[in-house]
Design a protein around this motif. Structure first.
Motif, PDB file in Angstrom:
ATOM      1  N   ILE A 297       0.844  -1.197   0.000  1.00 26.55           N
ATOM      2  CA  ILE A 297       0.000   0.000   0.000  1.00 26.55           C
ATOM      3  C   ILE A 297       0.873   1.239   0.000  1.00 26.55           C
ATOM      4  CG2 ILE A 297      -1.957  -1.099   1.161  1.00 26.55           C
ATOM      5  CD1 ILE A 297      -0.966   0.123   3.797  1.00 26.55           C
ATOM      6  N   ASP A 298       0.306   2.346  -0.464  1.00 30.72           N
ATOM      7  CA  ASP A 298       0.988   3.639  -0.409  1.00 30.72           C
ATOM      8  C   ASP A 298       0.565   4.324   0.882  1.00 30.72           C
ATOM      9  OD1 ASP A 298       2.082   6.135  -0.695  1.00 30.72           O
ATOM     10  OD2 ASP A 298       1.158   6.584  -2.632  1.00 30.72           O
TER      11      ASP A 298
ATOM     12  N   ARG B  66       1.320   6.970   2.126  1.00 26.18           N
ATOM     13  CA  ARG B  66       1.143   8.426   2.043  1.00 26.18           C
ATOM     14  C   ARG B  66      -0.262   8.792   1.573  1.00 26.18           C
ATOM     15  NH1 ARG B  66       5.975   9.183  -2.073  1.00 26.18           N
ATOM     16  NH2 ARG B  66       4.768   7.413  -2.891  1.00 26.18           N
ATOM     17  N   SER B  67      -0.977   7.804   1.061  1.00 26.39           N
ATOM     18  CA  SER B  67      -2.311   8.053   0.527  1.00 26.39           C
ATOM     19  C   SER B  67      -3.379   7.717   1.571  1.00 26.39           C
ATOM     20  CB  SER B  67      -2.548   7.213  -0.725  1.00 26.39           C
ATOM     21  OG  SER B  67      -3.857   7.382  -1.215  1.00 26.39           O
ATOM     22  N   PRO B  68      -4.198   8.695   1.988  1.00 27.53           N
ATOM     23  CA  PRO B  68      -5.227   8.447   3.015  1.00 27.53           C
ATOM     24  C   PRO B  68      -6.207   7.340   2.631  1.00 27.53           C
ATOM     25  CG  PRO B  68      -4.939  10.802   2.649  1.00 27.53           C
ATOM     26  CD  PRO B  68      -4.174  10.101   1.564  1.00 27.53           C
ATOM     27  N   ASN B  69      -6.484   7.187   1.318  1.00 27.79           N
ATOM     28  CA  ASN B  69      -7.460   6.174   0.912  1.00 27.79           C
ATOM     29  C   ASN B  69      -6.848   4.776   0.793  1.00 27.79           C
ATOM     30  OD1 ASN B  69      -5.967   6.512  -1.404  1.00 27.79           O
ATOM     31  ND2 ASN B  69      -7.710   6.884  -2.767  1.00 27.79           N
ATOM     32  N   GLN B  70      -5.587   4.643   1.234  1.00 22.51           N
ATOM     33  CA  GLN B  70      -4.971   3.324   1.268  1.00 22.51           C
ATOM     34  C   GLN B  70      -4.587   2.904   2.693  1.00 22.51           C
ATOM     35  OE1 GLN B  70      -2.247   1.945  -1.770  1.00 22.51           O
ATOM     36  NE2 GLN B  70      -2.707   3.694  -3.095  1.00 22.51           N
TER      37      GLN B  70
ATOM     38  N   ALA C 248      -8.018   1.330  -3.836  1.00 25.46           N
ATOM     39  CA  ALA C 248      -6.997   2.102  -4.554  1.00 25.46           C
ATOM     40  C   ALA C 248      -5.646   1.389  -4.611  1.00 25.46           C
ATOM     41  CB  ALA C 248      -6.820   3.467  -3.893  1.00 25.46           C
ATOM     42  N   SER C 249      -5.496   0.303  -3.854  1.00 21.85           N
ATOM     43  CA  SER C 249      -4.229  -0.426  -3.826  1.00 21.85           C
ATOM     44  C   SER C 249      -4.058  -1.238  -5.111  1.00 21.85           C
ATOM     45  CB  SER C 249      -4.183  -1.362  -2.621  1.00 21.85           C
ATOM     46  OG  SER C 249      -3.008  -2.157  -2.640  1.00 21.85           O
TER      47      SER C 249
ATOM     48  N   ARG D  55       3.906   3.244   9.375  1.00 22.31           N
ATOM     49  CA  ARG D  55       4.375   4.116   8.294  1.00 22.31           C
ATOM     50  C   ARG D  55       5.133   3.363   7.215  1.00 22.31           C
ATOM     51  NH1 ARG D  55       9.480   7.533  10.780  1.00 22.31           N
ATOM     52  NH2 ARG D  55      10.471   5.814  11.912  1.00 22.31           N
TER      53      ARG D  55
END
Length: 233
Positions: free
Chosen positions: A52-53, A55-59, A204-205, A168
């Motif tokens: 997952i990213d 940094r992306s809130p939706n991930q 979104a992943s 993180r």
């Protein structure tokens, strides 16, 4: 810690030192039980590296799972509820009950593992958010710790409901039992945990969602798991 390794333990450690070897869940649990290095009932832990990213809130991956056989640990619960709910949460197993603990928290007291609250009292927790937030204790609806039925939340937590959240680095860490648990109890707990992790895959992943999984116990090395134990089910 054991001062001397037995021949069997040495063989096992040499075996799992292979960089390319991955183990089935059943094999990994057996190995974990073989290489116990402490004289107490060690925690059995799982680490899942997600694709997952962060940094992306939706991930963001976070949630709860009710382990069928619990964690083997007594979770200390504070219930911040109105007076009319106090008896119910006490019967459900809450260790500390009542809004009087808000003032105690303001003085620095946070000797609990989880705090459960009702929506009606959340507006009273603003002043202690800076204390609870960094410790991961702030009640959260997404984590099931803010509820109109706090007695149910308390009962579930006491029965083995745990929270998880990717760090993180995109890794989820969780304790899923004790070394003294029966092999099948650990197996079922881990399978339930992984089922929920997979179910929480962000839309979104992209690409591989599960990158690696390691099983370990207190002070032991990590045992790499074969992803086929989960992703092909």
């Amino acid at each position: 810690m054991s001062k001397k390794l037995t021949k069997n333990r040495k063989k096992i450690l040499e075996k799992i030192s292979s960089k390319n070897k991955k183990y089935s869940l059943k094999e990994a649990i057996s190995i974990i039980k073989e290489i116990k290095f402490v004289n107490f009932d060690a925690s059995v832990d799982i680490s899942v590296h997600l694709g997952i990213d962060v940094r992306s809130p939706n991930q963001m991956v976070r949630g709860t799972v009710l382990l069928p056989y619990g964690t083997g640990k007594n979770i200390c619960v504070l219930a911040l509820v109105p007076e009319e709910k106090e008896l119910e949460v006490q019967k459900a197993g809450a260790d500390f009950v009542g809004l009087k603990y808000i003032e105690k928290i303001k003085s620095g007291w946070t000797n609990v593992d989880i705090i459960v609250a009702t929506p009606s009292v959340m507006n009273q927790l603003g002043n202690i958010g800076k204390i609870l937030g960094p410790k991961g204790l702030m009640p959260n609806p997404q984590m099931g710790t803010v509820s109109i039925n706090p007695e149910i939340s308390v009962k579930e937590i006491k029965s083995g409901k745990i929270r998880f959240k990717a760090d993180r680095y995109g890794i989820v860490h969780a304790s899923i039992g004790r070394i003294s648990f029966l092999h099948d109890y650990l197996l079922i707990n881990i399978e339930e945990f992984m089922k929920i992790i997979i179910r929480n895959k962000p839309s979104a992943s992209k690409g591989s969602y599960i990158k690696s999984i390691y099983l370990s116990s207190t002070m032991s090395c990590g045992i790499p798991l074969d992803l086929k134990s989960f992703v092909n089910k």
